[in-house]
Design a protein around this motif. Structure first.
Motif, PDB file in Angstrom:
ATOM      1  N   HIS A 164       0.390  -1.668  -0.520  1.00 29.87           N
ATOM      2  CA  HIS A 164       0.177  -0.166   0.186  1.00 29.87           C
ATOM      3  C   HIS A 164       1.314   1.217  -0.018  1.00 29.87           C
ATOM      4  O   HIS A 164       2.004   0.955   1.189  1.00 29.87           O
ATOM      5  N   CYS A 165       0.878   1.968  -0.601  1.00 29.34           N
ATOM      6  CA  CYS A 165       1.180   3.511  -1.077  1.00 29.34           C
ATOM      7  C   CYS A 165       0.083   4.676  -0.865  1.00 29.34           C
ATOM      8  O   CYS A 165      -1.009   4.180  -1.184  1.00 29.34           O
ATOM      9  N   PHE A 166       0.677   5.236   0.088  1.00 35.14           N
ATOM     10  CA  PHE A 166      -0.644   6.539   0.267  1.00 35.14           C
ATOM     11  C   PHE A 166       0.433   8.177   0.141  1.00 35.14           C
ATOM     12  O   PHE A 166       1.090   8.662   0.319  1.00 35.14           O
ATOM     13  N   LEU A 167      -0.271   8.556  -0.442  1.00 31.65           N
ATOM     14  CA  LEU A 167       0.101  10.365  -0.546  1.00 31.65           C
ATOM     15  C   LEU A 167      -0.320  11.426   0.190  1.00 31.65           C
ATOM     16  O   LEU A 167      -1.004  12.213   0.932  1.00 31.65           O
ATOM     17  N   ALA A 168       1.239  11.166   1.696  1.00 31.92           N
ATOM     18  CA  ALA A 168       0.535  11.653   2.566  1.00 31.92           C
ATOM     19  C   ALA A 168       0.917  13.517   3.012  1.00 31.92           C
ATOM     20  O   ALA A 168       0.938  14.319   3.882  1.00 31.92           O
ATOM     21  N   HIS A 169       1.655  13.773   2.027  1.00 28.90           N
ATOM     22  CA  HIS A 169       2.912  15.213   2.593  1.00 28.90           C
ATOM     23  C   HIS A 169       2.614  15.650   1.003  1.00 28.90           C
ATOM     24  O   HIS A 169       2.716  15.137  -0.494  1.00 28.90           O
ATOM     25  N   ASP A 170       2.925  17.539   0.954  1.00 28.15           N
ATOM     26  CA  ASP A 170       3.032  18.132  -0.741  1.00 28.15           C
ATOM     27  C   ASP A 170       4.692  18.321  -0.401  1.00 28.15           C
ATOM     28  O   ASP A 170       5.005  19.337  -1.416  1.00 28.15           O
ATOM     29  N   ASP A 171       5.087  18.176   0.362  1.00 24.13           N
ATOM     30  CA  ASP A 171       6.768  17.760   0.054  1.00 24.13           C
ATOM     31  C   ASP A 171       7.581  16.760   0.673  1.00 24.13           C
ATOM     32  O   ASP A 171       6.832  15.802   1.176  1.00 24.13           O
ATOM     33  N   VAL A 172       8.599  16.862   1.354  1.00 26.26           N
ATOM     34  CA  VAL A 172       9.482  16.208   2.281  1.00 26.26           C
ATOM     35  C   VAL A 172       9.285  15.368   3.206  1.00 26.26           C
ATOM     36  O   VAL A 172       8.904  16.447   3.472  1.00 26.26           O
ATOM     37  N   ILE A 173       8.886  13.713   2.965  1.00 29.21           N
ATOM     38  CA  ILE A 173       8.796  13.601   4.713  1.00 29.21           C
ATOM     39  C   ILE A 173      10.223  13.413   5.461  1.00 29.21           C
ATOM     40  O   ILE A 173      10.592  12.425   5.031  1.00 29.21           O
ATOM     41  N   ARG A 174       9.856  14.834   6.539  1.00 24.20           N
ATOM     42  CA  ARG A 174      11.290  14.362   7.260  1.00 24.20           C
ATOM     43  C   ARG A 174      10.998  12.971   8.176  1.00 24.20           C
ATOM     44  O   ARG A 174      12.578  12.540   9.135  1.00 24.20           O
ATOM     45  N   THR A 175      10.316  12.459   9.070  1.00 23.56           N
ATOM     46  CA  THR A 175       9.713  11.758  10.010  1.00 23.56           C
ATOM     47  C   THR A 175       8.832  10.677   9.428  1.00 23.56           C
ATOM     48  O   THR A 175       7.584  11.443   9.609  1.00 23.56           O
ATOM     49  N   VAL A 176       8.494   9.437  10.406  1.00 22.45           N
ATOM     50  CA  VAL A 176       7.697   8.538  10.309  1.00 22.45           C
ATOM     51  C   VAL A 176       7.775   7.679  11.375  1.00 22.45           C
ATOM     52  O   VAL A 176       8.714   7.182  11.831  1.00 22.45           O
ATOM     53  N   ASN A 177       6.845   7.933  12.503  1.00 19.09           N
ATOM     54  CA  ASN A 177       6.586   6.987  13.883  1.00 19.09           C
ATOM     55  C   ASN A 177       6.023   5.927  13.561  1.00 19.09           C
ATOM     56  O   ASN A 177       4.814   6.302  13.199  1.00 19.09           O
ATOM     57  N   TRP A 178       5.289   4.963  13.718  1.00 23.64           N
ATOM     58  CA  TRP A 178       4.745   4.269  14.317  1.00 23.64           C
ATOM     59  C   TRP A 178       4.566   4.195  15.943  1.00 23.64           C
ATOM     60  O   TRP A 178       5.128   4.074  17.144  1.00 23.64           O
ATOM     61  N   CYS A 179       2.813   4.212  15.733  1.00 22.53           N
ATOM     62  CA  CYS A 179       1.880   4.330  17.305  1.00 22.53           C
ATOM     63  C   CYS A 179       2.668   3.118  17.712  1.00 22.53           C
ATOM     64  O   CYS A 179       2.840   1.769  17.431  1.00 22.53           O
ATOM     65  N   SER A 196      -0.700  -1.033  16.032  1.00 25.99           N
ATOM     66  CA  SER A 196      -0.328  -1.080  14.208  1.00 25.99           C
ATOM     67  C   SER A 196      -0.920  -0.413  12.931  1.00 25.99           C
ATOM     68  O   SER A 196      -0.695  -0.680  11.934  1.00 25.99           O
ATOM     69  N   ASP A 197      -2.324  -0.404  13.792  1.00 22.89           N
ATOM     70  CA  ASP A 197      -3.139   0.394  12.768  1.00 22.89           C
ATOM     71  C   ASP A 197      -2.807   2.824  12.742  1.00 22.89           C
ATOM     72  O   ASP A 197      -3.081   2.772  12.179  1.00 22.89           O
ATOM     73  N   LEU A 198      -1.526   2.855  13.482  1.00 17.00           N
ATOM     74  CA  LEU A 198      -1.291   4.098  13.525  1.00 17.00           C
ATOM     75  C   LEU A 198       0.020   4.827  13.748  1.00 17.00           C
ATOM     76  O   LEU A 198       0.586   3.918  14.198  1.00 17.00           O
ATOM     77  N   ILE A 199       0.124   5.468  12.369  1.00 15.08           N
ATOM     78  CA  ILE A 199       1.768   6.286  12.020  1.00 15.08           C
ATOM     79  C   ILE A 199       1.380   7.704  12.429  1.00 15.08           C
ATOM     80  O   ILE A 199       0.594   8.534  11.891  1.00 15.08           O
ATOM     81  N   THR A 254       9.628  19.798  11.812  1.00 14.74           N
ATOM     82  CA  THR A 254       9.741  18.657  12.719  1.00 14.74           C
ATOM     83  C   THR A 254      11.401  18.078  11.628  1.00 14.74           C
ATOM     84  O   THR A 254      11.538  17.869  10.353  1.00 14.74           O
ATOM     85  N   THR A 255      11.668  18.236  12.089  1.00 21.00           N
ATOM     86  CA  THR A 255      13.241  17.293  11.755  1.00 21.00           C
ATOM     87  C   THR A 255      13.025  15.463  12.418  1.00 21.00           C
ATOM     88  O   THR A 255      13.876  15.034  12.466  1.00 21.00           O
ATOM     89  N   GLU A 256      12.308  15.797  14.141  1.00 19.76           N
ATOM     90  CA  GLU A 256      12.510  14.059  14.121  1.00 19.76           C
ATOM     91  C   GLU A 256      11.597  13.964  15.594  1.00 19.76           C
ATOM     92  O   GLU A 256      11.370  15.215  15.677  1.00 19.76           O
ATOM     93  N   ALA A 257      11.048  13.388  15.764  1.00 19.94           N
ATOM     94  CA  ALA A 257      10.478  12.611  16.274  1.00 19.94           C
ATOM     95  C   ALA A 257      10.035  11.523  17.256  1.00 19.94           C
ATOM     96  O   ALA A 257      11.133  10.695  16.903  1.00 19.94           O
ATOM     97  N   ALA A 258       9.232  11.270  18.356  1.00 22.31           N
ATOM     98  CA  ALA A 258       9.350  10.007  18.906  1.00 22.31           C
ATOM     99  C   ALA A 258       8.051  10.233  19.720  1.00 22.31           C
ATOM    100  O   ALA A 258       7.057  11.116  20.386  1.00 22.31           O
ATOM    101  N   TRP A 259       7.381   8.800  19.861  1.00 24.85           N
ATOM    102  CA  TRP A 259       6.144   8.155  20.113  1.00 24.85           C
ATOM    103  C   TRP A 259       6.173   7.746  21.279  1.00 24.85           C
ATOM    104  O   TRP A 259       6.225   6.265  21.512  1.00 24.85           O
ATOM    105  N   PRO A 260       6.195   8.207  22.780  1.00 23.89           N
ATOM    106  CA  PRO A 260       5.765   7.312  23.603  1.00 23.89           C
ATOM    107  C   PRO A 260       5.463   6.416  23.861  1.00 23.89           C
ATOM    108  O   PRO A 260       3.565   6.519  23.606  1.00 23.89           O
TER     109      PRO A 260
END
Length: 671
Positions: free
Chosen positions: A391-406, A410-413, A442-448
């Protein structure tokens, strides 16, 4: 998020374990109302982060005569955490440490339910796929800089000589006898680095994988795909007890390009080093995925160093091949790099760890199922396996800097891009995000695990203060919380669920430790959050001729060879043994924006393993990698969880020979 249902119960159990039944929490009196000052350290000029009310009731900050140690017990409920009086043995208040003490038990229970003991058994390292390179062949892949910049250490409260040092390529210092910190030289600017995860209670060495640029002055294009030779380094940091020294275990030579991001399989990939396997298989250290500048994501099965060296004299043919090559497109129509480079990806942190999400230059998010058997998605070509996304989808209109899974679903990012948007997605319906926030870059992210929200390192050239923000997922609805203000670009953050603590590395060379508050309630009414921020160390550029920075005659040098002739690095280390101090945060900083940031920190990582959770790695432009132990965050609760996990692990593997780590001398490069 059903796995978090018992959070409140676990919190209460962890607190009751270290609290007497006869101690009562006294209610504190109310102080006078005061207006929020405009120069408050926790208030931002931006209205989105300032409470709407003009006045707030603030509890009095009286000094408490009652003092507790970490080993003493006191009773409190989760609703009265902020009213706990007294101080812990490390000098921090009990109200600050209580959240940290309960996090160890909560995270341990979460890991027991959501991590695997063994995953992807078909991906095993094979001795036939490894080929040792000669010294002349390896030189084409190694960093060009053979000597580190000059540096010295000033340790707070430590009376010792402060000579100037230089390290040779891949050389390291032994751990300091009192502070336990160490330094080693990777050879170039470090942009990606990760600790190798291991089971709770597992003995033996701690390992970290990192990648550094070959050239100190190298520039890399982000808009176009490109390739270059380089080394993927695996460092053995020993048992982190202060009795050993870091060493380069081995390195992998590759021609795919620079590595922007890397992730280990969260669990189930580590086995005992003494595990006996039939040739050509070797004992597996872990599964490492790396995103290259040619648009590919490759997954490697890495062996334990001792297991690899045992087969050195065996007949080995072929070249190193990843166990999986993740690409965009499909088997009948290759994408040919149309989406650009991948700057961030994340491995599903929950079992069975079969999903991997990645963000690309054009704003596309791709999802791979690593365990799929579909012949349309898994294609074997030229002795390698290519896997295409389901599966692929367009999430942003520019460069994606960070992707984090909840961490709990397993259903949330969550994704963040250069369009200044932060979006949270339900992967069951990706036509529209669950929630959207428009903020800074945003340069980096973390999901507690414990809190319903995400930590973001954000910057804005128009804001007087950048920093770390906690953005709630949208279920509660309170405003974003300003965790830590910084006055320069924050390149990296890392969060520890064991300690409820995050660390930050920025462009002016400061490594800051931030102790989070109870984020289950609205945190914006809590004052004096500066008491929860502590410097670990600060890297300063100092002229050899003692001329103040910015006043030296002539223009500032822009190339590395000229900068190291004029400046040396001075590391100001905080005394983390006798208690954290906030004094260094108020030191004036002289920043020259026209200067090459030799002291910049590009990557910081807290150790995710239970037995080494208080250790943090930091690295940046200089190529010097430093390891520090955050000893004030250690507690009897954490020690108890460690001892129980070690006993449980020993009972499971009592039939196998115990691991005795040994130092690996020399450089071993594989292609």
């Amino acid at each position: 998020m059903t796995s978090l249902e018992n959070v409140g119960k676990d919190d209460q159990d962890a607190q009751d374990a270290c609290c007497p039944k006869d101690e009562k929490t006294q209610s504190r009196g109310r102080g006078k109302k005061r207006k929020i000052r405009e120069d408050d350290s926790d208030a931002l000029d931006d209205a989105d982060f300032v409470p709407e009310q003009k006045e707030a009731e603030v509890e009095s900050e009286e000094d408490d005569e009652c003092v507790y140690s970490d080993e003493e017990e006191f009773n409190h409920s989760s609703q009265s955490v902020s009213r706990i009086r007294g101080s812990a043995i490390n000098g921090l208040s009990n109200s600050v440490m209580s959240i940290i003490w309960s996090s160890a038990t909560i995270n341990k229970n979460f890991r027991n339910e959501n991590l695997l003991s063994w995953a992807f058994p078909e991906w095993m390292p094979s001795a036939k796929d490894w080929h040792f390179l000669s010294a002349s062949e390896a030189e084409n892949y190694m960093p060009k800089e053979t000597e580190s910049p000059t540096f010295t250490n000033i340790r707070e409260g430590c009376k010792e000589e402060r000579p100037l040092h230089k390290l040779q390529r891949f050389e390291s210092f032994p751990y300091h006898a009192d502070r336990w910190d160490t330094t080693f030289f990777a050879g170039g600017p470090v942009w990606s680095m990760e600790w190798c995860p291991c089971p709770d209670g597992a003995p033996g060495s701690q390992y970290a994988a990192l990648y550094c640029n070959r050239d100190m002055d190298g520039r890399h294009k982000t808009k176009e795909l490109h390739t270059e030779p380089g080394l993927l380094q695996l460092w053995d940091l020993g048992v982190l007890s202060g009795t050993s020294m870091p060493c380069l275990a081995y390195a992998i030579a590759q021609d795919e390009g620079c590595i922007w991001s890397m992730k280990w399989c969260p669990s189930g990939a580590w086995e005992m080093p003494a595990t006996k396997r039939k040739f050509p298989q070797m004992a597996r250290l872990g599964l490492l995925a790396a995103a290259y500048s040619n648009g590919k994501i490759l997954i490697y099965a890495l062996p334990h160093p001792n297991s690899l060296l045992a087969h050195r004299k065996s007949q080995m043919k072929g070249r190193v091949q990843p166990v999986l090559n993740l690409k965009l497109g499909c088997g009948h129509a290759d994408h040919t790099g149309q989406s650009g480079q991948c700057f961030s990806f994340d491995w599903l942190p929950m079992k069975p760890h079969n999903l991997l999400a990645a963000g690309f230059y054009d704003g596309t998010v791709a999802l791979w199922d690593l365990s799929t058997k579909s012949s349309l998605l898994r294609v074997r070509t030229a002795n390698k396996i290519c896997l295409y996304p389901y599966h692929c989808f367009l999430a942003h209109d520019d460069v994606i800097r960070t992707v984090n899974w909840c961490r709990a679903s397993s259903d949330l990012i969550a994704t963040a891009g250069d369009d200044r948007m932060i979006k949270m997605w339900d992967l069951r319906k990706t036509h529209d995000p669950v929630s959207t926030f428009r903020r800074y870059l945003t340069t980096e992210a973390a999901w507690p695990v414990r809190w319903s929200g995400i930590l973001l390192a954000q910057e804005c050239c128009y804001a007087t203060q950048n920093g770390i923000h906690f953005i709630e997922s949208g279920f509660v609805g309170y405003r974003p919380h300003f965790v830590a203000p910084r006055k320069s670009t924050i390149w990296s953050i890392s969060f520890s669920d064991w300690l409820n603590t995050c660390v930050t590395g920025d462009n002016i060379g400061e490594l800051i430790m931030c102790l989070l508050i109870d984020l289950s309630v609205n945190p914006n009414g809590i004052k004096r959050t500066a008491d929860r921020r502590f410097p670990v160390y600060r890297a300063e550029m100092v002229c050899f001729n003692s001329v103040p920075m910015g006043n030296a005659a002539g223009p500032e040098p822009t190339h590395h060879r000229d900068v190291v002739k004029k400046y040396y690095l001075c590391f100001h280390d905080t005394d983390m043994v006798r208690g954290a101090s906030v004094s260094s945060l108020s030191l004036p900083l002289k920043v020259n924006f026209g200067q090459m940031p030799l002291n910049a920190l590009y990557k910081v990582r807290l150790n995710p393993n239970l037995g080494a959770s208080t250790w943090v790695l930091s690295a940046g432009q200089s190529g010097l990698v430093r390891a520090h132990c955050l000893r004030p965050l250690n507690s009897p609760v954490l020690n108890k969880v460690e001892q129980e996990s070690a006993a449980q692990f020993a009972a499971m593997f009592q039939s196998q020979e115990g691991y005795r780590p040994t130092a690996h001398q020399g450089l071993r490069v594989f292609d």
